[in-house]
Structure formats: C-alpha cells, structure tokens
Write a protein that holds these residues in place. Sequence first.
Motif, PDB file in Angstrom:
ATOM      1  N   ALA A  30       0.822  -1.213   0.000  1.00 35.93           N
ATOM      2  CA  ALA A  30       0.000   0.000   0.000  1.00 35.93           C
ATOM      3  C   ALA A  30       0.853   1.259   0.000  1.00 35.93           C
ATOM      4  CB  ALA A  30      -0.924  -0.004   1.213  1.00 35.93           C
ATOM      5  N   SER A  31       2.027   1.195   0.633  1.00 40.51           N
ATOM      6  CA  SER A  31       2.894   2.374   0.677  1.00 40.51           C
ATOM      7  C   SER A  31       3.494   2.704  -0.682  1.00 40.51           C
ATOM      8  CB  SER A  31       4.012   2.156   1.695  1.00 40.51           C
ATOM      9  OG  SER A  31       4.909   1.156   1.252  1.00 40.51           O
ATOM     10  N   LEU A  32       3.433   1.780  -1.634  1.00 46.37           N
ATOM     11  CA  LEU A  32       4.011   1.989  -2.958  1.00 46.37           C
ATOM     12  C   LEU A  32       2.954   2.208  -4.034  1.00 46.37           C
ATOM     13  CD1 LEU A  32       6.798  -0.749  -2.848  1.00 46.37           C
ATOM     14  CD2 LEU A  32       7.088   1.719  -2.587  1.00 46.37           C
ATOM     15  N   LYS A  33       1.709   2.343  -3.626  1.00 44.79           N
ATOM     16  CA  LYS A  33       0.625   2.541  -4.586  1.00 44.79           C
ATOM     17  C   LYS A  33       0.219   4.010  -4.626  1.00 44.79           C
ATOM     18  CE  LYS A  33      -1.399  -2.093  -4.113  1.00 44.79           C
ATOM     19  NZ  LYS A  33      -2.604  -2.865  -3.730  1.00 44.79           N
ATOM     20  N   SER A  34      -0.301   4.421  -5.757  1.00 48.04           N
ATOM     21  CA  SER A  34      -0.832   5.772  -5.895  1.00 48.04           C
ATOM     22  C   SER A  34      -2.200   5.851  -5.232  1.00 48.04           C
ATOM     23  CB  SER A  34      -0.933   6.155  -7.370  1.00 48.04           C
ATOM     24  OG  SER A  34      -1.839   5.294  -8.042  1.00 48.04           O
ATOM     25  N   SER A  35      -2.663   7.061  -5.016  1.00 47.28           N
ATOM     26  CA  SER A  35      -3.972   7.237  -4.379  1.00 47.28           C
ATOM     27  C   SER A  35      -5.094   6.678  -5.240  1.00 47.28           C
ATOM     28  CB  SER A  35      -4.217   8.719  -4.103  1.00 47.28           C
ATOM     29  OG  SER A  35      -4.163   9.469  -5.304  1.00 47.28           O
ATOM     30  N   GLY A  36      -4.944   6.796  -6.563  1.00 47.80           N
ATOM     31  CA  GLY A  36      -5.966   6.237  -7.449  1.00 47.80           C
ATOM     32  C   GLY A  36      -6.040   4.730  -7.350  1.00 47.80           C
ATOM     33  N   HIS A  51       4.978   3.899  -6.527  1.00 47.01           N
ATOM     34  CA  HIS A  51       4.820   5.323  -6.216  1.00 47.01           C
ATOM     35  C   HIS A  51       5.704   5.661  -5.005  1.00 47.01           C
ATOM     36  CE1 HIS A  51       2.534   8.966  -7.068  1.00 47.01           C
ATOM     37  NE2 HIS A  51       2.386   9.147  -5.774  1.00 47.01           N
ATOM     38  N   TRP A  52       6.999   5.891  -5.260  1.00 53.28           N
ATOM     39  CA  TRP A  52       7.949   6.157  -4.183  1.00 53.28           C
ATOM     40  C   TRP A  52       7.741   7.523  -3.554  1.00 53.28           C
ATOM     41  CZ3 TRP A  52      10.644   2.099  -2.568  1.00 53.28           C
ATOM     42  CH2 TRP A  52      10.867   1.044  -3.458  1.00 53.28           C
ATOM     43  N   GLU A  53       6.944   8.365  -4.205  1.00 52.47           N
ATOM     44  CA  GLU A  53       6.718   9.701  -3.651  1.00 52.47           C
ATOM     45  C   GLU A  53       6.000   9.655  -2.298  1.00 52.47           C
ATOM     46  OE1 GLU A  53       6.046   8.745  -6.639  1.00 52.47           O
ATOM     47  OE2 GLU A  53       7.308   9.968  -7.979  1.00 52.47           O
ATOM     48  N   ASN A  54       5.326   8.538  -2.006  1.00 58.61           N
ATOM     49  CA  ASN A  54       4.652   8.430  -0.713  1.00 58.61           C
ATOM     50  C   ASN A  54       5.635   8.546   0.446  1.00 58.61           C
ATOM     51  OD1 ASN A  54       2.072   8.080  -1.805  1.00 58.61           O
ATOM     52  ND2 ASN A  54       2.327   5.866  -1.979  1.00 58.61           N
ATOM     53  N   TYR A  55       6.830   7.995   0.277  1.00 51.79           N
ATOM     54  CA  TYR A  55       7.824   8.042   1.350  1.00 51.79           C
ATOM     55  C   TYR A  55       8.386   9.453   1.522  1.00 51.79           C
ATOM     56  CZ  TYR A  55       7.774   2.978   1.803  1.00 51.79           C
ATOM     57  OH  TYR A  55       7.383   1.680   2.045  1.00 51.79           O
ATOM     58  N   SER A  56       8.657  10.115   0.413  1.00 53.15           N
ATOM     59  CA  SER A  56       9.164  11.485   0.531  1.00 53.15           C
ATOM     60  C   SER A  56       8.102  12.408   1.107  1.00 53.15           C
ATOM     61  CB  SER A  56       9.610  11.987  -0.848  1.00 53.15           C
ATOM     62  OG  SER A  56       8.531  11.967  -1.775  1.00 53.15           O
ATOM     63  N   GLU A  57       6.845  12.178   0.740  1.00 59.39           N
ATOM     64  CA  GLU A  57       5.765  12.995   1.289  1.00 59.39           C
ATOM     65  C   GLU A  57       5.576  12.714   2.775  1.00 59.39           C
ATOM     66  OE1 GLU A  57       1.023  13.989   0.484  1.00 59.39           O
ATOM     67  OE2 GLU A  57       2.131  12.638  -0.853  1.00 59.39           O
ATOM     68  N   ALA A  58       5.706  11.442   3.173  1.00 60.25           N
ATOM     69  CA  ALA A  58       5.558  11.100   4.587  1.00 60.25           C
ATOM     70  C   ALA A  58       6.664  11.723   5.425  1.00 60.25           C
ATOM     71  CB  ALA A  58       5.556   9.583   4.762  1.00 60.25           C
ATOM     72  N   LEU A  59       7.878  11.757   4.896  1.00 62.50           N
ATOM     73  CA  LEU A  59       8.996  12.333   5.641  1.00 62.50           C
ATOM     74  C   LEU A  59       8.920  13.856   5.708  1.00 62.50           C
ATOM     75  CD1 LEU A  59      11.933  10.119   4.319  1.00 62.50           C
ATOM     76  CD2 LEU A  59      10.950  10.099   6.613  1.00 62.50           C
ATOM     77  N   GLY A 240      -1.634   6.599   1.015  1.00 68.45           N
ATOM     78  CA  GLY A 240      -0.275   6.304   0.583  1.00 68.45           C
ATOM     79  C   GLY A 240       0.772   6.799   1.555  1.00 68.45           C
ATOM     80  N   PRO A 241       0.795   8.098   1.874  1.00 67.06           N
ATOM     81  CA  PRO A 241       1.765   8.591   2.873  1.00 67.06           C
ATOM     82  C   PRO A 241       1.578   7.962   4.243  1.00 67.06           C
ATOM     83  CG  PRO A 241       0.903  10.405   1.557  1.00 67.06           C
ATOM     84  CD  PRO A 241       0.087   9.208   1.200  1.00 67.06           C
ATOM     85  N   LEU A 242       0.331   7.673   4.628  1.00 65.31           N
ATOM     86  CA  LEU A 242       0.103   7.031   5.925  1.00 65.31           C
ATOM     87  C   LEU A 242       0.725   5.635   5.958  1.00 65.31           C
ATOM     88  CD1 LEU A 242      -1.179   6.907   8.720  1.00 65.31           C
ATOM     89  CD2 LEU A 242      -3.316   6.164   7.627  1.00 65.31           C
ATOM     90  N   ALA A 243       0.542   4.878   4.880  1.00 63.61           N
ATOM     91  CA  ALA A 243       1.151   3.544   4.813  1.00 63.61           C
ATOM     92  C   ALA A 243       2.672   3.640   4.795  1.00 63.61           C
ATOM     93  CB  ALA A 243       0.638   2.798   3.581  1.00 63.61           C
ATOM     94  N   ALA A 244       3.193   4.610   4.049  1.00 60.86           N
ATOM     95  CA  ALA A 244       4.649   4.784   4.016  1.00 60.86           C
ATOM     96  C   ALA A 244       5.189   5.171   5.386  1.00 60.86           C
ATOM     97  CB  ALA A 244       5.022   5.844   2.980  1.00 60.86           C
ATOM     98  N   GLY A 245       4.502   6.081   6.068  1.00 62.49           N
ATOM     99  CA  GLY A 245       4.919   6.454   7.410  1.00 62.49           C
ATOM    100  C   GLY A 245       4.835   5.290   8.387  1.00 62.49           C
ATOM    101  N   SER A 246       3.832   4.430   8.225  1.00 60.77           N
ATOM    102  CA  SER A 246       3.703   3.263   9.098  1.00 60.77           C
ATOM    103  C   SER A 246       4.835   2.271   8.861  1.00 60.77           C
ATOM    104  CB  SER A 246       2.349   2.586   8.859  1.00 60.77           C
ATOM    105  OG  SER A 246       1.278   3.474   9.135  1.00 60.77           O
ATOM    106  N   VAL A 247       5.231   2.113   7.593  1.00 62.10           N
ATOM    107  CA  VAL A 247       6.362   1.226   7.292  1.00 62.10           C
ATOM    108  C   VAL A 247       7.633   1.771   7.939  1.00 62.10           C
ATOM    109  CG1 VAL A 247       7.832   0.339   5.442  1.00 62.10           C
ATOM    110  CG2 VAL A 247       5.360   0.332   5.163  1.00 62.10           C
ATOM    111  N   LEU A 248       7.860   3.061   7.807  1.00 58.73           N
ATOM    112  CA  LEU A 248       9.046   3.666   8.417  1.00 58.73           C
ATOM    113  C   LEU A 248       8.999   3.560   9.940  1.00 58.73           C
ATOM    114  CD1 LEU A 248       9.350   6.891   6.204  1.00 58.73           C
ATOM    115  CD2 LEU A 248      10.746   4.817   6.069  1.00 58.73           C
TER     116      LEU A 248
END
Length: 275
Positions: A30-36, A51-59, A240-248
Amino acid sequence: MRALVRPAQYVALAFYILFLGFPLLWLISASLKSSGELNSLTVSLIPQDFHWENYSEALSRQGLVRSAWNSAIVAVVSTALVVVIALPASYVLARLRGKIRAAGVGWILVSQVFPVILIILPLFLILRTIGLTDSLVGLTLVHTTYTLPFALWMMQGYVSAIPVDLEEAGSMDGASRLTVLRTIVFPLLMPGIVATAMFSFVSSWNEFFFALVLLQSPENYTLPITLKMFIGGEGKVALGPLAAGSVLAAIPSIVFFSIMQKKLTGGLLSGAVKG
C-alpha cells in the motif's frame, strides 16, 4: 511416512510465517501505490506502478523524523528505567516470603485490572501539578509507571526459575552476596532481562493514548500521534503517505527485535552453561 514429516513441517512453518508477515507485506504494498490505485476496486498485492513519492511525502509532512526521535528517546529511557527498577525488585519479590510478597503480587495483579481510561485523569492531574503535562519527561515517567507492574511479573518468574541452591553453593564457596548476584544470578537472568526490555520498548514505541492526552505541542509529538495527523479533519485519509509512514515507523521495532533476539539466544545459551 517419516520421510514426509519433515517436509510437511517446513511447509506448515512457511505458511505460518506468511500468515504472520502478510499484514506487513500488504502495508508495504500500500505504501508503494498511488492514491488512485488505493481507492480503486481492484485488489492486488503487487502495485501497478511503484509510487515512491509516498515516502518522501511522509517524511516531509507532520515532522515524522522529529516525532520518531521523540519516540526513540521516550522508549529507550523508559525501557532502561523499567529494567533497572524491575531487576532488583523482581529478585526481592521472588525470594521474599510472607505478607510483603503477597502485597507486592496483589499490587501487580490489581494494577493490571484497571483500564487506561480510569487512570489517565489522575495521571494528568499529577503531571499538571508538577508541570510535566506537555513534556517527554512526563510521558517517559507515565510509560515507566504503566509498564513496570507487568515487567515485574515477567522478571520474578525468571528469578523463581533459578534454583536457590546455586546461590547457596556460591555462598558456601566464600562468595559475597553481591558476587553471587553478579556472577551467578544476573547471567542466568539475561533472557528475562532481554525479554523485559523488548516488551517495554515495543509498548512505549507503540503507545498512543497517553501521548494523545498528555502532549499538546507538535514538537513533542511521538510517532503514533504524528501518524494520526495523516487523517484530515473531515475524515479524509492520505492512505499512501500514511502507509509509508507506518512502514518507516515499524523499522526501528524490527531492528530492535533483531538485535535483542541475538542477545536473548546468547543469554539462553549462557544460562544453560552456567546452570
């Protein structure tokens, strides 16, 4: 028939590991998927487009790095306090007999009965009186106080498993009480110390309710509170950013478990040799 037992065991173990790890795999997906793609009706484990931008947006949002540092400080300090207090207290609790031990065990059991919602108001009033409501120091003290009873219960079980005859044998050989504790008891207690530290760290790292009530300033937020900020005021969630933040947020716990697991295995082997 016996030739099929070992492969069947490996297959069962593989399915069990997959069952336990599937939520983490889905979170990473989920952290690598786009919102769509996250909002679409098509369900797939492998993202169509990474969609790696989720991690940069989460940070970049909500001060995730700062809150991770706050969580690390609170978790490490509270874990150290719990271990330092629980180690001698559990030894006394396990070796002592009489009404004092009964009172200590009763306090531990009673403290686990009350839900968090009943003790948060007295804790808040006490911390407000001493000026520690919106501070990491106050949150660390609360985490230590709340985790300590169960840590004591864990540690006294490990102490009770150590035969008293070993301590008596050390004393008969001329060793002082402190030497017996340092060279015989504490090495055998290493698995219990590691297990208690793991429990205390994870409990503090994942704790949400106390931090939600006690912390008001964004610069003092811990990781669970910061992850909550990815949910908008109208219930709109940045998945997306929430999932990326949860992974981090899960990475430090995994690293801590990996390090402490080696210490736990080493402690078990050391205890087996010394016992």
